[in-house]
Design a protein around this motif. Structure first.
Motif, PDB file in Angstrom:
ATOM      1  N   VAL A  93       0.864  -1.168   0.000  1.00 11.07           N
ATOM      2  CA  VAL A  93       0.000   0.000   0.000  1.00 11.07           C
ATOM      3  C   VAL A  93       0.905   1.223   0.000  1.00 11.07           C
ATOM      4  N   LYS A  94       0.652   2.124  -0.944  1.00 11.72           N
ATOM      5  CA  LYS A  94       1.459   3.330  -1.055  1.00 11.72           C
ATOM      6  C   LYS A  94       0.656   4.506  -0.501  1.00 11.72           C
ATOM      7  N   THR A  95       1.263   5.238   0.432  1.00 15.11           N
ATOM      8  CA  THR A  95       0.645   6.422   1.015  1.00 15.11           C
ATOM      9  C   THR A  95       1.513   7.620   0.665  1.00 15.11           C
ATOM     10  N   SER A  96       0.879   8.701   0.202  1.00 24.77           N
ATOM     11  CA  SER A  96       1.616   9.909  -0.168  1.00 24.77           C
ATOM     12  C   SER A  96       1.036  11.117   0.549  1.00 24.77           C
ATOM     13  N   SER A  97       1.918  12.030   0.919  1.00 28.46           N
ATOM     14  CA  SER A  97       1.522  13.313   1.502  1.00 28.46           C
ATOM     15  C   SER A  97       2.371  14.392   0.864  1.00 28.46           C
ATOM     16  N   ALA A  98       1.818  15.591   0.746  1.00 26.97           N
ATOM     17  CA  ALA A  98       2.562  16.707   0.165  1.00 26.97           C
ATOM     18  C   ALA A  98       2.543  17.889   1.121  1.00 26.97           C
ATOM     19  N   LEU A  99       3.684  18.564   1.200  1.00 24.49           N
ATOM     20  CA  LEU A  99       3.833  19.767   2.020  1.00 24.49           C
ATOM     21  C   LEU A  99       4.442  20.842   1.134  1.00 24.49           C
ATOM     22  N   ASN A 100       3.773  21.983   1.024  1.00 23.21           N
ATOM     23  CA  ASN A 100       4.295  23.100   0.240  1.00 23.21           C
ATOM     24  C   ASN A 100       4.788  24.187   1.185  1.00 23.21           C
ATOM     25  N   LEU A 101       6.077  24.517   1.076  1.00 26.53           N
ATOM     26  CA  LEU A 101       6.664  25.618   1.849  1.00 26.53           C
ATOM     27  C   LEU A 101       6.830  26.785   0.885  1.00 26.53           C
ATOM     28  N   VAL A 102       6.231  27.919   1.206  1.00 22.90           N
ATOM     29  CA  VAL A 102       6.241  29.070   0.309  1.00 22.90           C
ATOM     30  C   VAL A 102       6.867  30.259   1.019  1.00 22.90           C
TER      31      VAL A 102
END
Length: 132
Positions: A93-102
């Motif tokens: 099972v593949k789990t992905s999360s994204a974090l954008n630092l601006v």
């Protein structure tokens, strides 16, 4: 001199920026190395309000992916039979999360910064870019 970025949207609504670079890392140390490269490429200037005022926008997108084996025996088998096998995708099972630092360039008021000449013009350009 400022560089214009070309922003594109495909038929599925996915947005991309031409010329940007994606770097795969496997550790916090590697991530910090990439972060430091971006930090050295960032344009900064000194004002009365801030010794290191950002003079350019920067975005760092961090995508964290984790694969969890559904069956520990499958994970061992997958390592041994990795070449040409699709078992890894079927048994994990593949789990992905994204974090954008601006980091948006400083938009301090000219009367507070004491900016003049080129820095004053640059501040106006930064402020205009935040409105578009």
């Amino acid at each position: 001199s400022p560089t214009s970025l070309i922003i594109r949207e495909d038929k599925r609504g996915s947005i991309s920026v031409e010329g940007l670079k994606e770097v795969a890392v496997n550790s916090l140390e590697q991530l910090m190395d990439v972060f430091r490269v971006g930090e050295t490429n960032k344009s900064v200037g000194s004002t009365k309000m801030n010794d290191r005022s950002s003079r350019s926008h920067a975005i760092l997108k961090i995508i964290v992916e984790r694969k969890t084996a559904l069956n520990p025996r499958d994970a061992t088998d997958d390592k041994e039979n990795a070449e040409g096998s699709n078992n890894a995708s079927e048994s994990a099972v593949k789990t992905s999360s994204a974090l954008n630092l601006v980091d948006l360039a400083g938009s301090e008021s000219v009367r507070h910064t004491g900016a003049s000449g080129m820095q004053k013009k640059e501040g106006g350009t930064i402020n205009q870019s935040l409105l578009t």
